[in-house]
Design a protein around this motif. Structure first.
Motif, PDB file in Angstrom:
ATOM      1  N   ALA A  69       0.796  -1.228   0.000  1.00  8.81           N
ATOM      2  CA  ALA A  69       0.000   0.000   0.000  1.00  8.81           C
ATOM      3  C   ALA A  69       0.828   1.278   0.000  1.00  8.81           C
ATOM      4  CB  ALA A  69      -0.933   0.007   1.209  1.00  8.81           C
ATOM      5  N   LEU A  70       2.146   1.181   0.149  1.00 10.37           N
ATOM      6  CA  LEU A  70       2.986   2.371   0.235  1.00 10.37           C
ATOM      7  C   LEU A  70       3.668   2.619  -1.106  1.00 10.37           C
ATOM      8  CD1 LEU A  70       4.544   1.780   3.770  1.00 10.37           C
ATOM      9  CD2 LEU A  70       2.501   3.098   3.150  1.00 10.37           C
ATOM     10  N   GLY A  71       3.368   3.776  -1.696  1.00  7.14           N
ATOM     11  CA  GLY A  71       3.893   4.059  -3.035  1.00  7.14           C
ATOM     12  C   GLY A  71       3.368   3.072  -4.055  1.00  7.14           C
ATOM     13  N   MET A  72       2.131   2.610  -3.858  1.00  6.18           N
ATOM     14  CA  MET A  72       1.646   1.464  -4.616  1.00  6.18           C
ATOM     15  C   MET A  72       1.469   1.762  -6.100  1.00  6.18           C
ATOM     16  SD  MET A  72      -2.307   1.103  -3.285  1.00  6.18           S
ATOM     17  CE  MET A  72      -2.577  -0.387  -4.240  1.00  6.18           C
ATOM     18  N   SER A  73       1.279   3.019  -6.491  1.00  3.27           N
ATOM     19  CA  SER A  73       1.109   3.324  -7.915  1.00  3.27           C
ATOM     20  C   SER A  73       2.434   3.611  -8.605  1.00  3.27           C
ATOM     21  CB  SER A  73       0.164   4.512  -8.088  1.00  3.27           C
ATOM     22  OG  SER A  73       0.706   5.677  -7.486  1.00  3.27           O
ATOM     23  N   LEU A  74       3.550   3.570  -7.855  1.00  2.00           N
ATOM     24  CA  LEU A  74       4.876   3.767  -8.439  1.00  2.00           C
ATOM     25  C   LEU A  74       5.428   2.422  -8.916  1.00  2.00           C
ATOM     26  CD1 LEU A  74       6.325   6.169  -5.708  1.00  2.00           C
ATOM     27  CD2 LEU A  74       5.081   6.771  -7.811  1.00  2.00           C
ATOM     28  N   THR A  75       6.369   2.479  -9.841  1.00  2.61           N
ATOM     29  CA  THR A  75       6.952   1.253 -10.391  1.00  2.61           C
ATOM     30  C   THR A  75       8.428   1.167 -10.025  1.00  2.61           C
ATOM     31  OG1 THR A  75       7.405   2.379 -12.492  1.00  2.61           O
ATOM     32  CG2 THR A  75       5.333   1.180 -12.323  1.00  2.61           C
ATOM     33  N   GLY A  76       8.887  -0.060  -9.839  1.00  3.89           N
ATOM     34  CA  GLY A  76      10.285  -0.282  -9.514  1.00  3.89           C
ATOM     35  C   GLY A  76      10.602   0.061  -8.074  1.00  3.89           C
ATOM     36  N   TYR A  77      11.851  -0.223  -7.665  1.00  3.76           N
ATOM     37  CA  TYR A  77      12.370   0.130  -6.344  1.00  3.76           C
ATOM     38  C   TYR A  77      11.536  -0.474  -5.212  1.00  3.76           C
ATOM     39  CZ  TYR A  77      14.434   3.568  -9.481  1.00  3.76           C
ATOM     40  OH  TYR A  77      15.071   4.165 -10.545  1.00  3.76           O
ATOM     41  N   GLY A  78      10.953  -1.629  -5.448  1.00  5.33           N
ATOM     42  CA  GLY A  78      10.157  -2.300  -4.444  1.00  5.33           C
ATOM     43  C   GLY A  78       8.715  -1.867  -4.373  1.00  5.33           C
ATOM     44  N   CYS A  79       8.293  -0.981  -5.268  1.00  2.00           N
ATOM     45  CA  CYS A  79       6.907  -0.488  -5.267  1.00  2.00           C
ATOM     46  C   CYS A  79       6.017  -1.449  -6.051  1.00  2.00           C
ATOM     47  CB  CYS A  79       6.833   0.910  -5.863  1.00  2.00           C
ATOM     48  SG  CYS A  79       7.850   2.128  -4.993  1.00  2.00           S
ATOM     49  N   ALA A  80       4.718  -1.414  -5.747  1.00  2.00           N
ATOM     50  CA  ALA A  80       3.798  -2.413  -6.273  1.00  2.00           C
ATOM     51  C   ALA A  80       3.466  -2.227  -7.745  1.00  2.00           C
ATOM     52  CB  ALA A  80       2.507  -2.410  -5.456  1.00  2.00           C
ATOM     53  N   GLY A  81       3.567  -1.002  -8.257  1.00  2.00           N
ATOM     54  CA  GLY A  81       3.220  -0.758  -9.661  1.00  2.00           C
ATOM     55  C   GLY A  81       1.745  -0.952  -9.943  1.00  2.00           C
ATOM     56  N   ALA A  82       0.894  -0.635  -8.958  1.00  2.00           N
ATOM     57  CA  ALA A  82      -0.550  -0.802  -9.130  1.00  2.00           C
ATOM     58  C   ALA A  82      -1.109   0.289 -10.034  1.00  2.00           C
ATOM     59  CB  ALA A  82      -1.239  -0.762  -7.770  1.00  2.00           C
ATOM     60  N   SER A  83      -2.319   0.059 -10.532  1.00  2.66           N
ATOM     61  CA  SER A  83      -2.976   1.064 -11.354  1.00  2.66           C
ATOM     62  C   SER A  83      -3.479   2.207 -10.489  1.00  2.66           C
ATOM     63  CB  SER A  83      -4.153   0.443 -12.113  1.00  2.66           C
ATOM     64  OG  SER A  83      -5.214   0.137 -11.221  1.00  2.66           O
ATOM     65  N   ALA A  84      -3.825   3.319 -11.137  1.00  2.00           N
ATOM     66  CA  ALA A  84      -4.391   4.455 -10.413  1.00  2.00           C
ATOM     67  C   ALA A  84      -5.720   4.085  -9.770  1.00  2.00           C
ATOM     68  CB  ALA A  84      -4.559   5.643 -11.358  1.00  2.00           C
ATOM     69  N   VAL A  85      -6.522   3.298 -10.454  1.00  2.00           N
ATOM     70  CA  VAL A  85      -7.803   2.878  -9.884  1.00  2.00           C
ATOM     71  C   VAL A  85      -7.575   2.019  -8.645  1.00  2.00           C
ATOM     72  CG1 VAL A  85      -9.849   1.435 -10.283  1.00  2.00           C
ATOM     73  CG2 VAL A  85      -9.133   3.102 -12.010  1.00  2.00           C
ATOM     74  N   GLN A  86      -6.625   1.114  -8.699  1.00  2.00           N
ATOM     75  CA  GLN A  86      -6.334   0.277  -7.528  1.00  2.00           C
ATOM     76  C   GLN A  86      -5.839   1.121  -6.362  1.00  2.00           C
ATOM     77  OE1 GLN A  86      -3.612  -2.539  -9.234  1.00  2.00           O
ATOM     78  NE2 GLN A  86      -5.217  -3.622 -10.360  1.00  2.00           N
ATOM     79  N   TYR A  87      -4.984   2.100  -6.650  1.00  2.00           N
ATOM     80  CA  TYR A  87      -4.543   2.996  -5.586  1.00  2.00           C
ATOM     81  C   TYR A  87      -5.725   3.763  -5.002  1.00  2.00           C
ATOM     82  CZ  TYR A  87      -2.455   7.095  -3.364  1.00  2.00           C
ATOM     83  OH  TYR A  87      -2.135   8.092  -2.477  1.00  2.00           O
ATOM     84  N   GLY A  88      -6.625   4.209  -5.858  1.00  2.00           N
ATOM     85  CA  GLY A  88      -7.801   4.927  -5.388  1.00  2.00           C
ATOM     86  C   GLY A  88      -8.682   4.058  -4.508  1.00  2.00           C
ATOM     87  N   LEU A  89      -8.903   2.826  -4.912  1.00  2.00           N
ATOM     88  CA  LEU A  89      -9.706   1.905  -4.100  1.00  2.00           C
ATOM     89  C   LEU A  89      -9.071   1.694  -2.729  1.00  2.00           C
ATOM     90  CD1 LEU A  89     -10.538  -0.697  -6.881  1.00  2.00           C
ATOM     91  CD2 LEU A  89     -12.219   0.737  -5.688  1.00  2.00           C
ATOM     92  N   ALA A  90      -7.742   1.607  -2.693  1.00  2.00           N
ATOM     93  CA  ALA A  90      -7.052   1.468  -1.413  1.00  2.00           C
ATOM     94  C   ALA A  90      -7.283   2.699  -0.545  1.00  2.00           C
ATOM     95  CB  ALA A  90      -5.555   1.252  -1.637  1.00  2.00           C
TER      96      ALA A  90
END
Length: 397
Positions: A69-90
């Protein structure tokens, strides 16, 4: 549709069928965050709020990191790379628990981590982002000052070069979420070349972050002042890709997007409490939910709640497509926070005197939203952003 076709049943929890727009991965993210919040926040948050504290924030951050859930819409560096919608739902599910928890996540991911991810050097990204994504290091974002909130261009915090080498920072920042528990601060300061961002380890001599007390909103959240007295940083502490207000304002736009969703979480929690109460509370020999005036309130609340969720979903799809403009984020924050507050206030009237009790979530959400209404852009600022976009005329000054 043939006469033999059957419509799906009406779902009071999803009257517009918005879940039909979500992919299985979206639902999985939502359900994961909802389950975490139900287990780790909801049983305790009323006590946290009453005591004005967020105990165990380090453990909570690590747990949030473990579910991505932390930096979830960012990619790389251990981040989840989730979509904007998924980040919004969170964000929606976190704020349905409490705005303070969503603020912890938003400041960590959409402000501090986002600034380093977008504007930092590779060295800065590799040093900080993996640990921040895991919740091992908490970050904060120092932009607002005691005398300069809506006008960050007038900030007084300044950074000067010492003989062309080190930077020396002096100034004050105010109303900084996570400040007292942060291991790293992204601080914005005036320089001879315009406003620049700096990555400041909070253990640096001259840096302190006294916690702000006596709040009647966001009480289950750490809010601090940042004090910078001759804070000496190496030359490479500056964010190399950010010059001027474009840097911090782009971070704020990303965080405001999460608020568009989050506010609807607070509204949903209050609405659900009002529905449950209206079905069980009896007056004049029957449940108050059976009276016309109560049903009118519930209907109006449901309309604004699900319109707001639909708006958030639309903005999320635009962000995922790379087509979301800052003016559209202002549209969403202005509408959704304003409507969320009205939903909470109406829910309070349905609960009557019980509406002010921490046995129910309504007043807690209502007071939290009073902060959400004005942080990361007041109502007036978002109105002027939209006014300028609609007319082409700048009314800020």
């Amino acid at each position: 549709m043939s006469a033999s076709s059957k419509l799906p049943p009406f779902d009071p929890a999803d009257p517009l069928g918005i879940d039909d727009l979500l992919e299985p991965e979206d639902l999985a993210v939502r359900d994961t965050v909802r389950a975490w919040a139900a287990d780790r926040v909801l049983p305790y948050v009323a006590e946290w709020y009453e005591n004005g504290e967020l105990p165990g924030i380090g453990e909570l951050a690590r747990e949030l990191g473990s579910i991505g859930a932390l930096g979830m819409s960012l990619t790389g560096y251990g981040c989840a790379g989730a979509s904007a919608v998924q980040y919004g739902l969170a964000c929606l599910e976190l704020e349905a628990a409490d705005s303070g928890i969503r603020s912890l996540v938003s400041v960590q991911g959409s402000l501090a981590m986002y600034a380093i991810h977008r504007f930092g050097s590779e060295e800065q990204k590799n040093e900080w982002l993996p640990r921040m994504a895991a919740g091992e290091v908490i970050g904060c974002f120092g932009l607002t000052e005691p005398d300069h909130g809506s006008d960050p261009a007038s900030m007084r915090t300044h950074a000067k070069r010492d003989g062309g080498g080190d930077w020396v920072l002096n100034g004050r920042k105010m109303w900084i979420t996570n400040g007292s528990v942060a291991g790293v601060a992204v601080v914005w300061a005036q320089t001879e070349n315009g406003i620049r961002g700096f990555v400041v380890p909070t253990g640096t001599p001259g840096f302190s972050a006294p916690e702000i007390k006596h709040k009647w909103s966001l009480r289950a959240s750490v809010t601090s002042e940042l004090v910078l007295d001759d804070v000496r940083l190496p030359a490479d502490a500056v964010l190399p890709e950010a010059t001027g207000l474009r840097g911090p304002l782009s971070c704020l736009s990303h965080a405001r997007y999460g608020i568009v969703w989050g506010a609807m979480g607070a509204a949903r929690s209050s609405f659900e409490a009002a529905v449950d109460y209206a079905k069980s509370r009896e007056q004049f020999g029957r449940p108050i939910g059976g009276f016309q005036l109560t049903q009118a309130k519930l209907a109006d609340m449901a309309v604004e709640l699900h319109k707001g969720i639909l708006l958030a979903h639309h903005l999320g799809r635009r962000m995922d497509a790379g087509r979301l403009r800052p003016e559209q984020v202002s549209f969403g924050k202005l509408n959704n926070v304003r409507e969320a507050i009205e939903i909470c206030r109406t829910a309070r009237t349905i609960l009557g005197a019980n509406g002010i009790s921490l046995e129910y979530p309504v007043m807690r959400h209502a007071t939290n939203l009073e902060s959400v209404l004005t942080y990361e852009g007041t109502v007036e600022m978002h109105q002027l952003v939209l006014g300028k976009a609609l007319t082409g005329l700048d009314a800020f000054r």
